[in-house]
Design a protein around this motif. Structure first.
Motif, mmCIF file in Angstrom:
data_model
loop_
_atom_site.group_PDB
_atom_site.id
_atom_site.type_symbol
_atom_site.label_atom_id
_atom_site.label_comp_id
_atom_site.label_asym_id
_atom_site.label_seq_id
_atom_site.Cartn_x
_atom_site.Cartn_y
_atom_site.Cartn_z
ATOM 1 N N LEU D 429 37.035 86.247 20.527
ATOM 2 C CA LEU D 429 35.921 87.014 19.963
ATOM 3 C C LEU D 429 36.273 88.498 19.888
ATOM 4 O O LEU D 429 35.921 89.195 18.942
ATOM 5 C CB LEU D 429 34.662 86.807 20.814
ATOM 6 C CG LEU D 429 34.078 85.392 20.727
ATOM 7 C CD1 LEU D 429 32.982 85.210 21.766
ATOM 8 C CD2 LEU D 429 33.521 85.138 19.335
ATOM 9 N N ARG D 430 36.992 88.980 20.903
ATOM 10 C CA ARG D 430 37.421 90.377 20.912
ATOM 11 C C ARG D 430 38.317 90.645 19.709
ATOM 12 O O ARG D 430 38.226 91.687 19.051
ATOM 13 C CB ARG D 430 38.171 90.673 22.226
ATOM 14 C CG ARG D 430 38.575 92.104 22.434
ATOM 15 C CD ARG D 430 39.981 92.444 21.992
ATOM 16 N NE ARG D 430 41.003 91.711 22.691
ATOM 17 C CZ ARG D 430 41.681 92.196 23.729
ATOM 18 N NH1 ARG D 430 41.423 93.374 24.190
ATOM 19 N NH2 ARG D 430 42.634 91.474 24.270
ATOM 20 N N GLU D 431 39.184 89.662 19.395
ATOM 21 C CA GLU D 431 40.086 89.819 18.254
ATOM 22 C C GLU D 431 39.285 89.941 16.954
ATOM 23 O O GLU D 431 39.592 90.761 16.090
ATOM 24 C CB GLU D 431 41.051 88.635 18.199
ATOM 25 C CG GLU D 431 42.056 88.679 17.075
ATOM 26 C CD GLU D 431 43.058 89.821 17.211
ATOM 27 O OE1 GLU D 431 42.996 90.538 18.219
ATOM 28 O OE2 GLU D 431 43.880 89.985 16.305
ATOM 29 N N VAL D 432 38.229 89.119 16.852
ATOM 30 C CA VAL D 432 37.380 89.193 15.663
ATOM 31 C C VAL D 432 36.758 90.591 15.556
ATOM 32 O O VAL D 432 36.793 91.231 14.491
ATOM 33 C CB VAL D 432 36.275 88.114 15.715
ATOM 34 C CG1 VAL D 432 35.295 88.303 14.567
ATOM 35 C CG2 VAL D 432 36.897 86.730 15.688
ATOM 36 N N ALA D 433 36.225 91.067 16.698
ATOM 37 C CA ALA D 433 35.633 92.412 16.703
ATOM 38 C C ALA D 433 36.676 93.450 16.318
ATOM 39 O O ALA D 433 36.388 94.406 15.589
ATOM 40 C CB ALA D 433 35.048 92.719 18.073
ATOM 41 N N GLY D 434 37.902 93.245 16.786
ATOM 42 C CA GLY D 434 38.980 94.180 16.456
ATOM 43 C C GLY D 434 39.246 94.207 14.961
ATOM 44 O O GLY D 434 39.476 95.276 14.387
ATOM 45 N N LEU D 435 39.197 93.041 14.333
ATOM 46 C CA LEU D 435 39.437 92.990 12.884
ATOM 47 C C LEU D 435 38.310 93.696 12.129
ATOM 48 O O LEU D 435 38.557 94.373 11.126
ATOM 49 C CB LEU D 435 39.566 91.540 12.420
ATOM 50 C CG LEU D 435 40.868 90.868 12.873
ATOM 51 C CD1 LEU D 435 40.844 89.381 12.579
ATOM 52 C CD2 LEU D 435 42.081 91.522 12.208
ATOM 53 N N ILE D 436 37.077 93.554 12.642
ATOM 54 C CA ILE D 436 35.970 94.277 12.000
ATOM 55 C C ILE D 436 36.189 95.781 12.148
ATOM 56 O O ILE D 436 35.981 96.549 11.214
ATOM 57 C CB ILE D 436 34.616 93.858 12.614
ATOM 58 C CG1 ILE D 436 34.397 92.367 12.402
ATOM 59 C CG2 ILE D 436 33.471 94.660 12.000
ATOM 60 C CD1 ILE D 436 33.166 91.826 13.073
ATOM 61 N N PHE D 437 36.670 96.169 13.317
ATOM 62 C CA PHE D 437 36.965 97.582 13.535
ATOM 63 C C PHE D 437 37.981 98.066 12.500
ATOM 64 O O PHE D 437 37.807 99.113 11.875
ATOM 65 C CB PHE D 437 37.513 97.805 14.950
ATOM 66 C CG PHE D 437 37.629 99.257 15.330
ATOM 67 C CD1 PHE D 437 36.639 99.874 16.075
ATOM 68 C CD2 PHE D 437 38.723 100.011 14.933
ATOM 69 C CE1 PHE D 437 36.739 101.214 16.407
ATOM 70 C CE2 PHE D 437 38.823 101.355 15.263
ATOM 71 C CZ PHE D 437 37.829 101.947 16.005
ATOM 72 N N LEU D 438 39.023 97.267 12.309
ATOM 73 C CA LEU D 438 40.070 97.632 11.345
ATOM 74 C C LEU D 438 39.492 97.767 9.941
ATOM 75 O O LEU D 438 39.786 98.736 9.226
ATOM 76 C CB LEU D 438 41.188 96.583 11.379
ATOM 77 C CG LEU D 438 42.397 96.864 10.501
ATOM 78 C CD1 LEU D 438 43.134 98.109 10.964
ATOM 79 C CD2 LEU D 438 43.355 95.680 10.512
#
Lengths: 196, 145, 121, 463
Positions: D429-438
């Protein structure tokens, strides 16, 4: 004390003597000391025997003498504030020097006490009681030095004629800080030296 | 209106408070440095251990592991690895030595650093020395780090 | 002090007390709020802020204590997931309440009600 | 923009944003490595990716601080920059040195890089955040000194405002405390103790001075509130930052073999460390409430408010969460620390630089504010980045709590790697949030190029 009507202070409502900024600072200081006192009390309960035992090694007479010194110097500071309010700059400076002498006496007695402890090989890591005793009193010791620096600065400014009956905010501010230093010792002394 | 919150006073508090606490910090640091020999295991700080610290540094071990809780949190804590590996430097050496070059499919794996025997001994001794540091309350809380 | 000043002072103390109730002085802050409330009259700015403070405190009490307690009771003390939930929930909700109370405090300094356009249209 | 030399900030800001993109790309890579351990292995092992991630962060923030200083100082000092050519020269030196170092991390094994840069002569490499080769560190010192000299001369020969002086103190402190990075004794405890003199005294000391002065500057500009009021706030905030932060450093000395008294001193003083951040929030809210005008640059106002709030959350709340010694005993060196680190850096330092960029970029491009469409996009990117950072922080907090419980607290503690496997869901889930950040970051960059209706100027209203 007779208050001249011309004094602006008499008309304007006033909550605290001195600058509001110093009260923020004093509040912060009391918060720190307060937290330390609470921690001290809790740790003391957990190690009651250790604390009771080593408490006896402290020099209470010196502590009592120091309390008297600080209370006296606090009184001198009060007199200094009154003097400046009466536009008596000369007396204000004398009272400030008196307060400084009280502070210096405190430092001398306290240093003596420290030399005595240090020469006995005691330091911050000796045991929990000495850790608290040394860190609390030394932290306060540094505050006395800071308070004296402030009082001295005020005395010099007063000599240069920076204060008067109308403008004595600086003196009151310094006085408030010095009272705080005094107050902390009045709590610290019984807490560390006496209460068993 | 009378000024009750002067900029001058705020400035004095900033300078006074800053210098005051900087002095406190320096004083405490002097005391800390002086009392470190009691806890820092420096009696076991040999040439090999010092060399091991270099090996630890130039391979950037801290980039994955933590040491006494500081570093990355990608791989296990190594402050107590000597204890965890059965108090054996040989086990530590063997672990580092036999890391697969291409990693483990789908899993995290430590790279193969191709250390020499000498370097392996040094890093193992360094980790042993680190384990000997007397941390407060014997941190980490348990053998898993 | 004239009435307006007094009202403004009460309004800011209400906001401050509700902030303190959330941080350093729980319960004590709330008692203070009730005291300030008792001094205010209807349809004044200080009554408004006292009510805001009391509502915030009550809501915070329910959201932080009651809900947390319920989660722990339902989830079980020994379950890691309970703690995962409780930690994240408590921190974020508590912080949100503190931020709201901070905003309230700065609004009360202006002597107006809460609502204000932050970014211009 | 009143002075020509303020325009130098533009190149610094462009470089900062470019490096920011690099940082986030590597962050997303690492996030994936957390759940797919063999991703890019052995070409870019985790340690190399992390080094790039953290070092790029530091370098781009420094670019951001320098750019901000070059923009702010001439205007405050009411004169041109002392030596604009020096600022340009240092920009290229810093960029090339930084770029080469990053390439070094990626192209050769770290041990080889150490060899190439003759680390043996003065070993300083291989410590967290200070991984730069010694020669790069010397380069950083030279750049920092030239920069401080340039800024210092501008301030000292111009109008001395509180904001200028506080910023200068912060920048001098930044340069001075970096010198501790050259001290690397064999004794690990000593090494760690003084390592914090760089790391802590930067992020919880002098950087706070820089941050507070930048924030104060932007708030003066966008709200029109009286300078006198803002300067008082500034002094009190930074006073509290130093009072709590200097001895608050003790919270790093709990478990590294330092004396026991640090447990008490560190706990008490670091528990006070949220106060300056809280006051920053109070300050920002209060001046926005008292604003005398509605500045056409809405995005900048939002960034400024966001900085104050997120710094309080990330540095204040998440710091307090695990700063007390009895709690830190369990949480030290877990994902809780990672959670705090992410939000604190984003909320305090990333956002304050983006605030400065948001305020100054339109001015340097000859407008008072970006056009309506651009601002709308920028505001959307603000929410995308900020909310996904909140999500990252919450997910890492959740992972950390679980980790603490399973690995440290439960009656039968599990090994590190087993626990990590159990945390996979949070990491995904953190990775997903990271992609949204990107994506938020890309949107942010796009907003600079968006065309649209220019902002209408409302005459500056008096209260």
């Amino acid at each position: 004390m007779p208050t001249p009507i011309t004094n602006i202070e008499a008309i304007e409502p006033k909550l605290l003597p001195g600058d509001l900024a110093i009260w923020l600072f004093i509040f912060m200081e009391l918060l720190v000391f307060g937290i330390f006192f609470i921690i001290y009390a809790v740790v003391r309960i957990q190690n009651i025997e250790l604390f009771n035992h080593y408490q006896l090694t402290l020099n209470r007479e010196l502590g009592a003498a120091n309390t008297l010194l600080l209370i006296t110097s606090s009184y001198f500071v009060v007199r200094a504030v009154h003097a400046i309010k009466a536009d008596n700059i000369k007396n204000c400076i004398y009272w400030l020097y008196g307060a400084l002498a009280g502070g210096a006496g405190f430092l001398i007695l306290k240093s003596w006490e420290y030399v005595d402890k240090f020469s006995a090989g005691i330091n911050l890591s000796t045991n929990t009681f000495y850790m608290f005793y040394l860190s609390l009193t030394m932290f306060h010791f540094l505050h006395v030095i800071l308070g004296m620096v402030i009082l001295f600065a005020i005395a010099i400014k007063a000599k240069r004629g920076a204060y008067s009956a109308q403008n004595h905010l600086g003196v009151e501010t310094g006085a408030s800080y010095w009272h705080m230093v005094d107050l902390v010792w009045i709590i610290l002394f019984p807490l560390v030296y006496i209460i068993r | 209106m009378r000024e009750t919150f002067t900029k001058g006073m705020a400035r004095n508090i900033y300078y006074g408070g800053g210098i005051f606490f900087l002095l406190v910090l320096i004083g405490l640091s002097v005391d800390t440095v002086r009392s470190l020999p009691k806890t820092d295991n420096s009696q076991n700080l040999t040439e090999t251990v010092a060399a091991g610290k270099r090996v630890w540094e130039v391979n950037n071990c801290i980039g994955c592991h933590s040491l006494l809780g500081e570093g990355a949190y990608f791989a296990p804590e190594l402050g107590n690895v000597y204890t965890r590996f059965g108090e054996s430097t040989e086990n530590i050496k063997a672990f580092i030595k036999y890391r697969p070059v291409d990693g483990i499919p789908g899993r995290r794996s430590m790279p193969q650093f191709n250390l020499t025997e000498e370097e392996l001994e040094a890093i193992a001794q360094f980790l042993k020395y680190t384990d000997g540091i007397k941390t407060a309350r014997n941190w980490p809380p348990n053998i898993q780090g | 002090m004239n009435t307006d000043d007094l009202q403004l002072k009460r309004a800011t103390s209400s906001a401050l007390l509700s902030l303190l109730n959330l941080t350093a002085l729980p319960v004590i802050g709330f008692i203070g709020l009730l005291y300030v409330y008792s001094k205010t009259k209807p349809n004044t700015i200080d009554r408004y802020y006292a009510v805001v403070g009391i509502k915030t405190s009550l809501l915070a009490g329910i959201a932080l204590l009651l809900v947390t307690l319920l989660v722990i009771l339902l989830g079980g003390f020994e379950s890691p997931l309970t703690w995962v939930y409780v930690t994240s929930y408590f921190v974020i909700v508590h912080a949100s309440f503190i931020l709201f109370a901070t905003w309230t405090l700065t609004r009360s300094w202006t002597g107006e009600k809460l609502k204000r356009q932050i970014l211009s249209k | 923009m009143k002075y020509e030399s303020q325009g130098i900030a533009k190149m610094y800001f462009i470089a900062a944003i470019a490096l920011f993109v690099g940082q986030i790309l590597f962050g997303v890579t690492m996030g994936l490595q957390y759940v797919m351990g063999d991703f890019l292995f052995p070409e870019i092992p985790f340690n190399a990716a992390r080094m790039v991630h953290t070092n790029l962060l530091i370098v781009w923030l420094l670019f951001g601080f320098m750019g901000s200083a070059y923009f702010l100082v001439p205007e405050e000092a009411e004169r041109e920059l002392y030596a604009p050519w020096l600022a340009k020269l240092m920009f290229w030196i810093f960029l090339v040195a930084g770029g080469l170092t990053i390439l070094g991390y990626l192209l050769v094994p770290y041990a080889r890089l150490a060899e190439l840069t003759m680390n043996d002569l003065l070993p300083t490499m291989g410590r967290e955040f200070l991984e730069q080769p010694t020669i790069t560190k010397i380069g950083i010192v030279i750049v920092a000194l030239a920069f401080v000299f340039n800024i210092g001369m501008t301030v000292l020969t111009g109008r001395k405002t509180v904001i200028n002086l506080v910023l200068l103190t912060g920048l001098v402190g930044l340069a001075v405390f970096f010198l501790f990075s050259f001290y690397n004794p064999d004794n690990l405890v000593l090494d760690k103790y003084f390592w914090w003199f760089v790391v802590h005294l930067w992020v919880e000391g002098v950087w706070e001075l820089i941050m507070a002065s930048l924030l104060a500057y932007v708030l003066i500009k966008v709200t029109g509130v009286d300078r006198e009021v803002i300067e008082k706030w500034l002094y009190i905030i930074i006073a509290m930052a130093l009072i709590s932060g200097l001895v608050g450093m003790g919270h790093h000395f709990f478990w590294i073999g330092a004396p026991a008294y640090w447990q008490w001193l560190g706990s008490v003083f670091s528990a006070l460390e949220p106060i300056p951040f809280f006051m920053m929030t109070l300050f920002a809210f209060s001046v926005v409430n008292k604003r005398r005008r509605d500045h056409p640059n809405k995005a900048a106002v939002l960034w400024a408010l966001g900085t104050a709030v997120m710094a309080f959350l990330g540095a204040g709340v998440w710091g307090f969460l695990h700063t007390l010694a009895p709690i830190n005993y369990y949480t030290h060196g877990t994902q809780i620390t990672a959670a705090h680190g992410h939000m604190a850096f984003y909320g305090a330092y990333v956002m304050v630089v983006l605030t400065m960029i948001s305020y100054s970029m339109p001015l340097m491009r000859g407008k008072k504010a970006a056009n309506v469409t651009a601002q709308k996009l920028e505001i959307r990117s603000f929410w995308m980045m900020t909310l996904s950072m909140v999500a990252i922080t919450l997910l890492l907090t959740a992972a950390g709590t679980m980790q603490v419980y399973l690995q440290r607290y439960s009656a039968e503690p599990l090994p590190f790697m087993i626990v990590q496997d159990k945390l996979a869901i949070f990491y995904w889930l953190r990775e997903v949030a990271g992609l949204i950040f990107l994506s938020g970051l890309f949107l942010y960059i796009y907003s600079f190029f968006a065309k649209g209706k220019e902002v209408e100027f409302i005459a500056e209203q008096a209260e």
